[in-house]
Design a protein around this motif. Structure first.
Motif, PDB file in Angstrom:
ATOM      1  N   GLY A 107       0.826  -1.202   0.000  1.00  0.00           N
ATOM      2  CA  GLY A 107       0.000   0.000   0.000  1.00  0.00           C
ATOM      3  C   GLY A 107       0.856   1.245   0.000  1.00  0.00           C
ATOM      4  O   GLY A 107       2.069   1.194   0.242  1.00  0.00           O
ATOM      5  N   ASN A 108       0.225   2.364  -0.271  1.00  0.00           N
ATOM      6  CA  ASN A 108       0.927   3.638  -0.291  1.00  0.00           C
ATOM      7  C   ASN A 108       0.452   4.460   0.895  1.00  0.00           C
ATOM      8  O   ASN A 108      -0.749   4.575   1.124  1.00  0.00           O
ATOM      9  N   ALA A 109       1.382   5.018   1.634  1.00  0.00           N
ATOM     10  CA  ALA A 109       0.999   5.765   2.828  1.00  0.00           C
ATOM     11  C   ALA A 109       1.969   6.914   3.075  1.00  0.00           C
ATOM     12  O   ALA A 109       3.093   6.921   2.568  1.00  0.00           O
ATOM     13  N   GLU A 110       1.500   7.867   3.877  1.00  0.00           N
ATOM     14  CA  GLU A 110       2.336   9.007   4.250  1.00  0.00           C
ATOM     15  C   GLU A 110       3.159   8.632   5.481  1.00  0.00           C
ATOM     16  O   GLU A 110       2.632   8.123   6.467  1.00  0.00           O
ATOM     17  N   VAL A 111       4.466   8.877   5.409  1.00  0.00           N
ATOM     18  CA  VAL A 111       5.340   8.578   6.555  1.00  0.00           C
ATOM     19  C   VAL A 111       5.919   9.898   7.068  1.00  0.00           C
ATOM     20  O   VAL A 111       6.253  10.794   6.289  1.00  0.00           O
ATOM     21  N   GLU A 112       6.027   9.992   8.371  1.00  0.00           N
ATOM     22  CA  GLU A 112       6.531  11.220   8.985  1.00  0.00           C
ATOM     23  C   GLU A 112       7.578  10.863  10.042  1.00  0.00           C
ATOM     24  O   GLU A 112       7.347  10.020  10.913  1.00  0.00           O
ATOM     25  N   GLY A 113       8.741  11.507   9.936  1.00  0.00           N
ATOM     26  CA  GLY A 113       9.810  11.276  10.903  1.00  0.00           C
ATOM     27  C   GLY A 113      10.830  12.381  10.836  1.00  0.00           C
ATOM     28  O   GLY A 113      11.060  12.968   9.761  1.00  0.00           O
ATOM     29  N   ASN A 114      11.427  12.703  11.971  1.00  0.00           N
ATOM     30  CA  ASN A 114      12.449  13.741  12.044  1.00  0.00           C
ATOM     31  C   ASN A 114      11.925  15.087  11.543  1.00  0.00           C
ATOM     32  O   ASN A 114      12.655  15.885  10.949  1.00  0.00           O
ATOM     33  N   GLY A 115      10.618  15.330  11.738  1.00  0.00           N
ATOM     34  CA  GLY A 115      10.035  16.593  11.320  1.00  0.00           C
ATOM     35  C   GLY A 115       9.782  16.692   9.834  1.00  0.00           C
ATOM     36  O   GLY A 115       9.433  17.778   9.331  1.00  0.00           O
ATOM     37  N   GLY A 173      16.204   3.502  16.315  1.00  0.00           N
ATOM     38  CA  GLY A 173      15.611   3.800  17.611  1.00  0.00           C
ATOM     39  C   GLY A 173      14.636   4.957  17.604  1.00  0.00           C
ATOM     40  O   GLY A 173      13.914   5.167  18.581  1.00  0.00           O
ATOM     41  N   GLN A 174      14.596   5.720  16.503  1.00  0.00           N
ATOM     42  CA  GLN A 174      13.691   6.866  16.450  1.00  0.00           C
ATOM     43  C   GLN A 174      12.285   6.423  16.051  1.00  0.00           C
ATOM     44  O   GLN A 174      12.078   5.333  15.532  1.00  0.00           O
ATOM     45  N   ARG A 175      11.329   7.317  16.294  1.00  0.00           N
ATOM     46  CA  ARG A 175       9.921   7.031  16.021  1.00  0.00           C
ATOM     47  C   ARG A 175       9.556   7.468  14.607  1.00  0.00           C
ATOM     48  O   ARG A 175      10.096   8.455  14.093  1.00  0.00           O
ATOM     49  N   LEU A 176       8.647   6.738  13.990  1.00  0.00           N
ATOM     50  CA  LEU A 176       8.174   7.059  12.645  1.00  0.00           C
ATOM     51  C   LEU A 176       6.664   6.841  12.611  1.00  0.00           C
ATOM     52  O   LEU A 176       6.166   5.803  13.067  1.00  0.00           O
ATOM     53  N   ARG A 177       5.949   7.821  12.096  1.00  0.00           N
ATOM     54  CA  ARG A 177       4.501   7.679  11.955  1.00  0.00           C
ATOM     55  C   ARG A 177       4.180   7.273  10.521  1.00  0.00           C
ATOM     56  O   ARG A 177       4.633   7.905   9.570  1.00  0.00           O
ATOM     57  N   ILE A 178       3.399   6.211  10.379  1.00  0.00           N
ATOM     58  CA  ILE A 178       2.939   5.754   9.051  1.00  0.00           C
ATOM     59  C   ILE A 178       1.426   5.737   9.089  1.00  0.00           C
ATOM     60  O   ILE A 178       0.820   4.961   9.835  1.00  0.00           O
ATOM     61  N   GLY A 179       0.796   6.611   8.292  1.00  0.00           N
ATOM     62  CA  GLY A 179      -0.655   6.752   8.372  1.00  0.00           C
ATOM     63  C   GLY A 179      -1.030   7.197   9.768  1.00  0.00           C
ATOM     64  O   GLY A 179      -0.538   8.207  10.270  1.00  0.00           O
ATOM     65  N   GLY A 180      -1.853   6.435  10.442  1.00  0.00           N
ATOM     66  CA  GLY A 180      -2.237   6.778  11.804  1.00  0.00           C
ATOM     67  C   GLY A 180      -1.541   5.937  12.856  1.00  0.00           C
ATOM     68  O   GLY A 180      -1.907   5.991  14.034  1.00  0.00           O
ATOM     69  N   LEU A 181      -0.533   5.139  12.462  1.00  0.00           N
ATOM     70  CA  LEU A 181       0.153   4.254  13.395  1.00  0.00           C
ATOM     71  C   LEU A 181       1.584   4.723  13.643  1.00  0.00           C
ATOM     72  O   LEU A 181       2.193   5.359  12.775  1.00  0.00           O
TER      73      LEU A 181
END
Length: 399
Positions: A107-115, A173-181
């Motif tokens: 699937g295709n999703a938006e990922v957010e990390g490190n601002g 070790g850093q956090r990454l948001r993928i969609g709502g998870l």
């Protein structure tokens, strides 16, 4: 007539009309060069495409939901076909010759990390995906072998995603948001490059169960298996089919072996190579017509010489052999020129465009030269027969 004398006469006949002989050679050379160039490009593309598929292993099997002949829908689209499940994938690990199994949810999703935020391709897989697809981790580790139902929220980044979001910094070790998870980064993959236009480094890998949750999927898009080296893929595919029929009660899935896929793809590419070679063969046909024309003119110009040879005792087959030899010599020399020109152009194109694969097998070279000689033989038959059939007295009078 001695062989040396025959060769001497043929060489003198060819060199007596240098410009005409050169133009005849050029016609054959252009045809052979066209065939060599086009088939070299076609064969290069053939090898490139098969090599692209081989980078994921050479003995894999895939299972997709829905039987092909009943219209199983492509992954990600709504379908009435019964979905394959994580439990189906787990059960296949017990089959003979199977060394790794992974379900696959795409699937295709938006990922957010490190601002930073970007949209990328997300794969829901298991820890065995690395073994199935022959991938390598550059730093950290791949997904751990957690139970499918309780897989931890870990993520492994493709090389390009890591560079885009974290630059030169380590993301481990850093956090990454993928969609709502939310996920914790545990590894970064080695760069793998492009595959048929798809950037394999612009991806992230999460546990299959988390992928189902992220994309709200009931089942999986497909199940991929890696087999032991040398294991009979058709035998394993038959056992796999029997096993899933027992689980599902009917054949509501499609099994594709890499061997079948590569064979089908190879056949398609072979047809493509032959098609482009046939286009170059049109030039060879033109060259053959040129040899017929030149040899017919040569017979008319050398009528007196033919009459003298017959009067001195030369046999009809000797005359036939002389003219056939000239035609074959012209086409063979033209073929050699064409081979050098075609191979040279192919290598030049490869130097100017390194991304365009070019390969000239020895079999193509030998086939092209043999074809040139055959064209010379076929084109020279009629003029040679005409020369051998001349009446010596009439031929001497014509002189």
């Amino acid at each position: 007539m001695l062989l040396a004398d025959s060769l001497s006469l043929a060489v003198r006949a060819v060199t007596a009309q240098r410009l005409r002989s050169f133009l005849t050679l050029l016609g054959i050379a252009v045809g052979i060069a066209s065939v060599i160039l086009l088939t070299s490009i076609g064969e290069g593309i053939h090898r490139f495409v098969l090599g692209e598929f081989s980078q994921f292993g050479t003995n894999n099997v895939s299972v997709m939901p829905g039987k092909t002949k009943t219209g199983g829908a492509p992954s990600g689209l709504p379908s009435s076909a019964r979905p394959l499940t994580l439990e189906d994938a787990k059960s296949l690990e017990r089959l003979p010759h199977v060394i790794a199994v992974t379900p696959n949810i795409r699937g295709n999703a938006e990922v957010e990390g490190n601002g930073r935020t970007r949209r990328t391709l997300v794969y829901g897989v298991t820890s065995q995906s690395q073994k199935v697809f022959k991938s390598t981790v550059r730093s950290g580790q791949f997904l751990p072998p957690d139970d499918a139902g309780s897989a931890r929220a870990f993520v492994v980044l493709g090389a390009k995603v890591k560079d885009e979001l974290f630059g030169a910094d380590s993301p481990l070790g850093q956090r990454l948001r993928i969609g709502g998870l939310h996920f914790r980064i545990v590894g970064v993959m080695e760069p793998k490059g492009q595959f048929l236009g798809i950037d394999l480094d612009d991806t992230v890998f999460i546990p299959a169960a988390r992928g189902q949750e992220l994309f709200t999927r009931e089942g999986v898009d497909e199940i991929n298996l890696a087999l032991e080296d040398g294991a009979p893929a058709t035998t394993v595919a038959a056992a796999l089919k029997k096993h899933l029929i027992e689980r599902h009660g009917r054949e509501d899935f499609t099994v594709v072996t890499q061997e079948e896929m590569m064979s089908t793809l190879s056949n398609i590419l072979n047809v493509l190579t032959l098609a482009v070679g046939a286009l170059g063969g049109i030039s060879l046909l033109v060259g053959g017509v040129g040899i017929v024309t030149i040899m017919t003119i040569a017979v008319s110009e050398r009528t007196g010489e033919i009459g003298l040879l017959v009067a001195l005792g030369a046999r009809r087959r000797t005359i036939l052999g002389l003219f056939l030899g000239e035609a074959i010599a012209l086409s063979a020399l033209g073929g050699l020129m064409g081979l050098l020109l075609g191979i040279g152009l192919a290598q030049l194109i490869h130097l100017l465009l390194p991304a365009l694969p070019v390969h000239t097998p020895l079999s193509f070279v030998l086939m092209a030269e043999g074809l040139a000689i055959a064209i010379g033989l076929a084109a020279g038959v009629l003029p040679a027969r005409r020369a051998a059939g001349l009446d010596p007295i009439a031929a001497l009078r014509a002189e």
